[in-house]
Structure formats: C-alpha cells, structure tokens
Design a protein around this motif. Structure first.
Motif, PDB file in Angstrom:
ATOM      1  N   GLY A 122      60.991  34.278  47.194  1.00 53.80           N
ATOM      2  CA  GLY A 122      59.849  34.518  46.452  1.00 53.80           C
ATOM      3  C   GLY A 122      60.148  33.192  44.893  1.00 53.80           C
ATOM      4  N   GLU A 123      61.431  33.306  44.739  1.00 53.93           N
ATOM      5  CA  GLU A 123      61.101  31.872  43.464  1.00 53.93           C
ATOM      6  C   GLU A 123      61.670  31.081  43.956  1.00 53.93           C
ATOM      7  OE1 GLU A 123      61.487  35.597  43.145  1.00 53.93           O
ATOM      8  OE2 GLU A 123      60.978  35.819  41.158  1.00 53.93           O
ATOM      9  N   GLN A 124      62.034  31.052  45.598  1.00 56.25           N
ATOM     10  CA  GLN A 124      62.367  29.069  45.900  1.00 56.25           C
ATOM     11  C   GLN A 124      61.173  28.867  46.200  1.00 56.25           C
ATOM     12  OE1 GLN A 124      64.823  29.572  48.910  1.00 56.25           O
ATOM     13  NE2 GLN A 124      64.582  27.330  49.711  1.00 56.25           N
ATOM     14  N   GLY A 168      63.525  30.560  38.461  1.00 57.79           N
ATOM     15  CA  GLY A 168      64.394  32.376  38.394  1.00 57.79           C
ATOM     16  C   GLY A 168      65.223  33.672  38.957  1.00 57.79           C
ATOM     17  N   PHE A 169      65.423  35.068  38.443  1.00 59.23           N
ATOM     18  CA  PHE A 169      66.253  36.112  39.154  1.00 59.23           C
ATOM     19  C   PHE A 169      66.762  35.352  40.146  1.00 59.23           C
ATOM     20  CE2 PHE A 169      64.407  38.742  42.798  1.00 59.23           C
ATOM     21  CZ  PHE A 169      64.568  39.962  41.781  1.00 59.23           C
ATOM     22  N   GLN A 170      67.996  34.442  40.309  1.00 57.28           N
ATOM     23  CA  GLN A 170      68.708  34.506  41.301  1.00 57.28           C
ATOM     24  C   GLN A 170      69.518  33.525  40.554  1.00 57.28           C
ATOM     25  OE1 GLN A 170      68.186  31.449  44.097  1.00 57.28           O
ATOM     26  NE2 GLN A 170      66.197  31.631  44.203  1.00 57.28           N
ATOM     27  N   GLY A 187      68.175  41.995  39.313  1.00 60.75           N
ATOM     28  CA  GLY A 187      67.596  42.852  38.867  1.00 60.75           C
ATOM     29  C   GLY A 187      66.045  42.800  38.275  1.00 60.75           C
ATOM     30  N   ARG A 188      65.244  43.414  38.636  1.00 57.81           N
ATOM     31  CA  ARG A 188      63.836  43.151  38.048  1.00 57.81           C
ATOM     32  C   ARG A 188      63.335  42.481  37.145  1.00 57.81           C
ATOM     33  NH1 ARG A 188      60.581  44.945  42.769  1.00 57.81           N
ATOM     34  NH2 ARG A 188      59.525  43.318  41.947  1.00 57.81           N
ATOM     35  N   GLY A 189      63.028  41.807  37.354  1.00 55.04           N
ATOM     36  CA  GLY A 189      62.095  41.072  36.310  1.00 55.04           C
ATOM     37  C   GLY A 189      63.369  40.004  34.984  1.00 55.04           C
ATOM     38  N   GLY A 190      64.166  39.255  36.141  1.00 55.98           N
ATOM     39  CA  GLY A 190      65.166  39.105  35.973  1.00 55.98           C
ATOM     40  C   GLY A 190      65.213  37.381  35.272  1.00 55.98           C
ATOM     41  N   SER A 191      63.904  36.838  35.779  1.00 55.70           N
ATOM     42  CA  SER A 191      63.883  35.614  35.419  1.00 55.70           C
ATOM     43  C   SER A 191      64.042  35.274  34.161  1.00 55.70           C
ATOM     44  CB  SER A 191      62.439  35.338  36.607  1.00 55.70           C
ATOM     45  OG  SER A 191      61.569  36.131  36.636  1.00 55.70           O
ATOM     46  N   ASP A 192      63.034  36.265  32.853  1.00 51.85           N
ATOM     47  CA  ASP A 192      63.155  35.958  31.888  1.00 51.85           C
ATOM     48  C   ASP A 192      64.608  35.729  31.310  1.00 51.85           C
ATOM     49  OD1 ASP A 192      60.474  36.979  31.157  1.00 51.85           O
ATOM     50  OD2 ASP A 192      61.052  39.019  31.236  1.00 51.85           O
ATOM     51  N   THR A 193      65.494  36.661  31.927  1.00 55.34           N
ATOM     52  CA  THR A 193      66.990  36.423  31.926  1.00 55.34           C
ATOM     53  C   THR A 193      67.669  35.190  32.255  1.00 55.34           C
ATOM     54  OG1 THR A 193      67.184  38.570  31.938  1.00 55.34           O
ATOM     55  CG2 THR A 193      69.140  37.916  32.033  1.00 55.34           C
ATOM     56  N   VAL A 221      54.868  39.500  44.901  1.00 58.16           N
ATOM     57  CA  VAL A 221      55.797  38.928  46.048  1.00 58.16           C
ATOM     58  C   VAL A 221      56.647  39.353  46.027  1.00 58.16           C
ATOM     59  CG1 VAL A 221      57.068  36.596  47.228  1.00 58.16           C
ATOM     60  CG2 VAL A 221      54.424  36.829  47.049  1.00 58.16           C
ATOM     61  N   THR A 222      57.420  39.375  45.453  1.00 59.16           N
ATOM     62  CA  THR A 222      58.905  40.088  45.775  1.00 59.16           C
ATOM     63  C   THR A 222      58.532  41.967  45.151  1.00 59.16           C
ATOM     64  OG1 THR A 222      59.616  38.780  43.412  1.00 59.16           O
ATOM     65  CG2 THR A 222      60.545  40.452  43.756  1.00 59.16           C
ATOM     66  N   ASN A 223      57.202  42.259  44.884  1.00 57.83           N
ATOM     67  CA  ASN A 223      57.196  43.723  45.861  1.00 57.83           C
ATOM     68  C   ASN A 223      57.178  43.585  47.155  1.00 57.83           C
ATOM     69  OD1 ASN A 223      57.471  44.898  43.704  1.00 57.83           O
ATOM     70  ND2 ASN A 223      54.772  45.016  43.127  1.00 57.83           N
ATOM     71  N   VAL A 228      60.871  29.642  37.206  1.00 53.64           N
ATOM     72  CA  VAL A 228      59.548  30.069  37.639  1.00 53.64           C
ATOM     73  C   VAL A 228      60.035  31.592  38.114  1.00 53.64           C
ATOM     74  CG1 VAL A 228      58.245  28.515  37.873  1.00 53.64           C
ATOM     75  CG2 VAL A 228      59.898  28.511  39.903  1.00 53.64           C
ATOM     76  N   SER A 229      58.496  32.862  38.159  1.00 56.90           N
ATOM     77  CA  SER A 229      59.298  33.918  39.124  1.00 56.90           C
ATOM     78  C   SER A 229      58.369  33.451  40.607  1.00 56.90           C
ATOM     79  CB  SER A 229      58.365  34.798  38.492  1.00 56.90           C
ATOM     80  OG  SER A 229      59.159  35.476  37.194  1.00 56.90           O
ATOM     81  N   ALA A 230      58.158  34.797  41.222  1.00 53.45           N
ATOM     82  CA  ALA A 230      57.805  34.864  42.719  1.00 53.45           C
ATOM     83  C   ALA A 230      56.139  35.276  42.267  1.00 53.45           C
ATOM     84  CB  ALA A 230      58.447  35.875  43.465  1.00 53.45           C
ATOM     85  N   MET A 231      55.702  34.657  43.285  1.00 49.69           N
ATOM     86  CA  MET A 231      53.936  34.786  43.254  1.00 49.69           C
ATOM     87  C   MET A 231      54.022  36.644  42.552  1.00 49.69           C
ATOM     88  SD  MET A 231      53.341  31.809  46.054  1.00 49.69           S
ATOM     89  CE  MET A 231      51.460  31.194  45.987  1.00 49.69           C
TER      90      MET A 231
HETATM   91  N1  ASP Z   1      60.079  38.177  40.909  1.00 47.56           N
HETATM   92  C1  ASP Z   1      61.225  38.861  40.578  1.00 47.56           C
HETATM   93  C2  ASP Z   1      60.598  41.188  40.345  1.00 47.56           C
HETATM   94  O1  ASP Z   1      59.983  41.108  39.878  1.00 47.56           O
HETATM   95  C3  ASP Z   1      61.802  38.564  38.967  1.00 47.56           C
HETATM   96  C4  ASP Z   1      60.987  38.311  37.876  1.00 47.56           C
HETATM   97  O2  ASP Z   1      59.444  38.260  37.930  1.00 47.56           O
HETATM   98  O3  ASP Z   1      61.123  37.791  36.556  1.00 47.56           O
HETATM   99  O4  ASP Z   1      61.269  41.125  39.619  1.00 47.56           O
END
Ligand code: ASP
Ligand code: MG
Length: 415
Positions: free
Chosen positions: A73-75, A135-137, A149-155, A46-48, A40-43
């Motif tokens: 956020g992911e926690q 994710g993301f961590q 890095g931003r968007g990292g939960s895909d990775t 939230v990350t912003n 999962v990503s953050a809601m």
């Molecule tokens: N929450 C993180 C972000 O906004 C990671 C992700 O969503 O993939 O960058």
C-alpha cells in the motif's frame, strides 16, 4: 539548509485529488527554504483490505508473506506522490524501505527499526530532490521486507527525522492536533499548543489514537520535535510566518506554561481479572504473571493487597479485552501451580487517566480526582499512579461521565 520531514496518513492520501493537495503542501515548504523528506501511509482502507486478503487466503499465514502483501500500500502512494510532485515541476523520487535502507529486527509484522543509514537520502536532499518514502516498512535481517505494526508509518517518519537530523517532523493527519481529551466526549476540549513527550506517550498508550506509541518513544529518545497538524487546510492559506494550528510534541523544557494536568485519556479496551484467596507467599506473583507473559498477554494495572494473617490475599489486574479469554484459560490451566480459590473477571470496565507533568510538583491532584468521581457516584475498582499519571478503573458505562467530570475539575474546559 534545514531539513524537514512531512508525514501524511491514510486519509491525507485517500485519493488522487488529496495526493495532489499533499504535493502543494510539500511545495509550500520547499518555497519556505526546507529540504524535504516525505513519509506516506497507504491510501485509507488499503492496508485493512490487504490484511483481510492475507487472512482470507489462509488464517495461519507466513508473516514474511504478510509483510510482502501489506507493505504494498505504501509503495503505491510513494510512487503516486512522486509523480504528483514531478507533475508540478518538483524534482522528486520514491524510496522503499530497503532502498534507503531502513534496517529492522526480524519480528515480521511488528518489526522495530534498528538502524537507518541516511547518507543517500541526505545527498539527494542536498541536490534539491524531494525524497518520498514509503512508511511502515523496512528491511529485515533475512533480506526481506518487514512491516512495523499497524500505524507504523508514524514511527518511520520520526526515525527518518532522527536519522537525517531534521529540524522537525510534521505529522499531517485528519485532526488538527492533540486535544485535552476526546472532543467527541467533551465538546469543550481544547487543542494543546504544546505537549511534553512523556505526556504524549501516556496519552498515546492510553488510547488517544493519534500516533503510534512507538513513534512517541522514538521522538522522546532522539528529541525529535514532532508537530501534529491537519492536512485538510488549504495549503495556500497557511500563514508564512507564525505558527499554523497544531500541537508541538517536544521536550518539557520548551513548555513555558506548565499546567498541572494536561489531558484526560480513556480506554474501553480493558478487562479486569481478580484472583481470590491467593496464597500469600514468595513467588506467587511470578507464578501468576510468568505464564501470562509466556502466552503474550499484556498485563497493565496490578493491585495486590497485604493479607492480614499472612495466609491468603486477593490479586486484581487488567488485560486488553482481546486477550481476556486467553488470560482466563492460562489462569485456569495453572490454577494448581498458583494456588488460588476462584477467578472472577469483567470486560465491562474502562480505564480513565489524568495526565500531566505538573503533577510532579503539585500535591492533591489524586485526591481531587477521587472526590470529583465520588460526587458523581462513580465507584473506583482499582487505582494506579505514576509520577505524571493517575489511572482509575471504573464500570465502562461511566466512562463518559468520568471523562467529563475530570476534564472540568482540572479546569481544562474551554473558557
Ligand atoms: N498503512 C499502515 C496501517 O494502516 C501504516 C500506517 O498507516 O501508519 O497500519
Ligand atoms: Mg496512523
């Protein structure tokens, strides 16, 4: 039993109701017989907000503390989804990156995954427990949390899928797949049933903001079949047999109907820099791009001409808009060392690219693009090509016209 990774982005876990909806998607796959790991990503938003708080506290902050803050956020979502699953009678627990562990390098804020030990996860999955992974961590060599890095939960999701040998990695997002181009520009854009890893890598690096570029690289290296689909469908209405709507990113071997051109991508995040009358001698490219690299400027397209008399030539290249001013400064500072006469630049440019693995075996694809752009009076400033891509740099105001023109010239419009 077959394992499945399901990844849910920010909009898919935006509130408690949506998190409960995610639990239903998970339930459906369990009932279909899969062992399931969820990432999962953050809601959304939230990350912003967390990033904003670190900046507000201090413009120049410790990257390790940034990671401590933004990984939270992911926690939260991992715990909430585990609760939502338990609430509908499903055995589930949350996992933070360090608990698995997901080991990263030491680049806090933009870390890369080095290794994942999937042993504990695989054990729990086999016991019938759903793993809900933040994710993301991951865990850096200094023993502290690192973010990817931003968007990292895909990775994170693709890396987990590789580590546990998942049959597929399903990326649930707010769009129902990968389109031939941005449907906001071309309403006739079609959803692709399949796209090759290499093509997706080009699409993602060129601005189709569906997946983090790094996740596509990883999927390609480990051959992780990655399925982009919408989390907004009603979980109950999804057919048991037959493919749900979405796009499978896979090895090109799996693509039966190979099109010459698969998609048109564009990026407005480009700036052009031209050095005029650069001394045409060995070492000048190194003198230009060395200092830029040291200043962490990412150079993309590079065009250099051969001078007629061997004395001076022009050199043009592009950098991301955000790095333009930095690049200009670096070039001014090293003007003596490089030996050029003037530097010119523009941020009013865009890059439009035609992508397709079929280009490898078809001649004339580039000529067709140039002809089509010319017929609309669009001037090309620079061109670069690879085996599966043609990119042109044009005036930003022509971006939409260029995308539409190319989309129709290669027959990508919906019939
Ligand atoms: N929450 C993180 C972000 O906004 C990671 C992700 O969503 O993939 O960058
Ligand atoms: Mg994302």
């Amino acid at each position: 039993m077959a394992r499945l990774v399901m990844k849910f982005g920010g909009t898919s876990v935006a509130d408690i109701e949506r998190i409960k909806n995610v639990a239903q998607h998970v339930k459906r796959e369990l009932e279909a017989g899969y062992e399931v790991a969820v990432v999962v990503s953050a809601m959304s938003g939230v990350t912003n907000q967390l990033v904003g708080w670190t900046r507000e506290t201090s413009a120049l902050h410790d990257a390790r503390e940034y990671d401590a803050v933004v990984s939270s956020g992911e926690q939260v979502t991992s715990g909430l989804l585990a609760i939502a699953l338990q609430d509908i009678g499903i055995n589930a627990r949350s996992w933070q990156g360090w608990q698995i562990p997901i080991l990263t390098d030491s680049a806090h804020g933009a870390a890369r995954i080095l290794e994942i030990d999937g042993t504990k996860l695989v054990e729990r999955l086999a016991q019938g427990q759903v793993a809900v992974i933040a994710g993301f961590q991951g865990l850096a060599p200094d023993g502290r949390i690192a973010t990817l890095g931003r968007g990292g939960s895909d990775t994170s999701a693709v890396a987990i899928a590789a580590a546990i040998g998942a049959e597929r990695c399903d990326i649930y997002t707010d769009v129902d797949g990968v389109y031939t181009t941005d449907p906001r520009i071309v309403p006739k854009a079609r959803r692709l049933a399949r796209i090759a890893f290499e093509e997706m890598l080009e699409m993602a690096s060129l601005g189709a903001k569906i997946l983090q570029v790094r996740s596509v690289e990883l999927a390609m290296v480990h051959n992780v079949r990655t399925f982009v689909r919408s989390s907004f469908e009603d979980p109950a209405s999804i057919p048991r047999n037959g493919e749900p709507p979405g796009t499978l990113i896979c090895d090109e071997e799996e693509i039966v109907e190979k099109q010459t051109v698969t998609g048109i991508a564009y990026s407005r995040d480009e700036a052009q820099i031209s050095l005029r009358r650069v001394a045409d001698k060995p070492g000048v490219a190194a003198a230009v791009f060395g200092p830029l690299a040291e200043a962490h400027v990412n150079v993309d397209m590079i065009v250099q001409n051969i001078s007629e008399d061997g004395s001076t030539t022009d050199m043009t290249f592009t950098v991301p808009t955000a790095e333009y001013e930095r690049a200009r400064k670096v070039l001014n500072d090293s003007r003596e060392a490089i030996g050029y006469e003037v530097v010119q630049g523009s941020t009013d440019v865009a890059k439009v690219s035609v992508i397709g693995i079929g280009m490898r075996s078809h001649a004339g694809v580039a000529a067709e693009a140039f002809r089509a752009l010319a017929s609309k009076g669009i001037n090309i400033r620079a061109i670069t090509t690879s085996e599966i891509k043609i990119s042109v740099l044009i005036d930003a105001s022509y971006t939409e016209l260029a995308v539409r023109t190319l989309h129709s010239v290669y027959g990508l419009d919906k019939v």
